[in-house]
Design an enzyme around this catalytic site. Structure first.
Site, PDB file in Angstrom:
ATOM      1  N   LEU A   1      -4.012  -0.129   7.766  1.00 15.65           N
ATOM      2  CA  LEU A   1      -2.713   0.524   7.676  1.00 15.65           C
ATOM      3  C   LEU A   1      -3.028   2.001   7.479  1.00 15.65           C
ATOM      4  CD1 LEU A   1       0.195  -0.514   7.796  1.00 15.65           C
ATOM      5  CD2 LEU A   1       0.225  -0.579   5.305  1.00 15.65           C
ATOM      6  N   ASP A   2      -2.470   2.851   8.307  1.00 21.74           N
ATOM      7  CA  ASP A   2      -2.826   4.264   8.302  1.00 21.74           C
ATOM      8  C   ASP A   2      -2.653   4.911   6.933  1.00 21.74           C
ATOM      9  OD1 ASP A   2      -3.353   4.111  11.007  1.00 21.74           O
ATOM     10  OD2 ASP A   2      -1.349   4.777  11.580  1.00 21.74           O
ATOM     11  N   TYR A   3      -3.420   5.974   6.716  1.00 19.08           N
ATOM     12  CA  TYR A   3      -3.389   6.745   5.472  1.00 19.08           C
ATOM     13  C   TYR A   3      -1.971   7.155   5.102  1.00 19.08           C
ATOM     14  CZ  TYR A   3      -4.644  10.585   2.257  1.00 19.08           C
ATOM     15  OH  TYR A   3      -4.763  11.415   1.168  1.00 19.08           O
TER      16      TYR A   3
ATOM     17  N   LYS B   1       0.825  -1.216   0.000  1.00 16.46           N
ATOM     18  CA  LYS B   1       0.000   0.000   0.000  1.00 16.46           C
ATOM     19  C   LYS B   1       0.858   1.265   0.000  1.00 16.46           C
ATOM     20  CE  LYS B   1      -1.857   2.273   3.544  1.00 16.46           C
ATOM     21  NZ  LYS B   1      -1.846   3.706   3.125  1.00 16.46           N
TER      22      LYS B   1
ATOM     23  N   THR C   1       0.853   5.757   6.169  1.00 14.46           N
ATOM     24  CA  THR C   1       1.806   4.663   6.329  1.00 14.46           C
ATOM     25  C   THR C   1       1.730   3.764   5.101  1.00 14.46           C
ATOM     26  OG1 THR C   1       1.592   4.679   8.735  1.00 14.46           O
ATOM     27  CG2 THR C   1       2.467   2.677   7.746  1.00 14.46           C
TER      28      THR C   1
END
Length: 238
Positions: free
Chosen positions: A104-106, A70, A108
């Site tokens: 998974l954070d924006y 990602k 990260t």
């Protein structure tokens, strides 16, 4: 098919994880045979008509397990109320309906798993299984020996104490450090909050592995199917 709990059925349809399915039920977004259901515990079979947000859903026949690299700037969800890009935009060529396992954070990047197998998602996200997640981070400053010990014992973050984690310094120039962090929890922005707690804010964060699945040389924005060995490394431990 014998009767199964509604939230498990929704997960097996590839709509969302079992936990997210429970939220959909509580929000009144699920109907069984035309009846809105808002309580846990209801069971369904293949003879029932289940709808989520007014659309009929059916169980996926082929199970799909995907590893995605990602990029920063994508939301780890099926859709976003603000119209931001989601990780599903990166797997449009996958015919089956899949959802992200955990988040998974924006801001990260790195390894994120997607599937349409609710049991697989549950196995990876339930805290009791303690699946290890490894991150590489660039931090402001250099973590002290005391800070590393705090990581190992657990840190008080917001209203909870983190489980013991591991922080290893890979290299440092005295002002900026590259570190490897291993945790087995997945609370919102946990790694960033832990690093803030020890006075070393995150500059860049990437997740490089989950359990026995590694990012390897998978290019950012690309995905691959998990191998049978990778899938079974999680499921065989149930």
């Amino acid at each position: 098919m014998k009767e199964i709990r509604l939230q498990k059925y929704i997960a097996e349809c590839g709509i969302a994880s079992r936990r997210k399915a429970e939220e959909l039920i509580l929000q009144g977004r699920v109907r069984i045979n035309g009846e809105t259901v808002t309580q846990m515990g209801r069971k369904v079979s293949l003879n029932d008509i289940v709808e989520v947000d007014g659309k009929p859903v059916k169980m996926e026949k082929r199970k799909v397990y995907i590893a995605l690299n990602k990029p920063v700037g994508y939301i780890s969800s099926v859709k976003d109320q603000f119209g931001r890009k989601t990780v599903l935009d990166l797997v449009k060529d996958v015919k089956e309906r899949v959802f992200p396992v955990g988040r998974l954070d924006y801001d990260t990047s790195g390894l994120l798993l997607l599937t349409n197998d609710g049991d697989f998602s549950y196995r990876l996200t339930h805290p009791k299984h303690e699946i290890k997640k490894v991150y590489e981070a660039v931090l402001m400053g250099v973590p002290s020996k005391d800070a590393i010990m705090q990581f190992n014992k657990g840190l008080q973050i917001d209203d909870y104490l983190t489980s013991p984690a591991n922080l290893e310094i890979l290299k440092s120039d005295g002002k900026i450090s590259k570190v490897r962090i291993t945790i087995h929890e997945g609370k919102n922005r946990q790694v960033r909050k832990m690093c803030n707690k020890i006075g070393c804010p995150v500059i860049k964060l990437i997740r490089v592995s989950i359990g026995n699945v590694s990012l390897g040389d998978l290019k950012e924005g690309s995905w691959r199917n998990l191998t049978d060995w990778e899938i079974n490394s999680f499921l065989d431990e149930r």
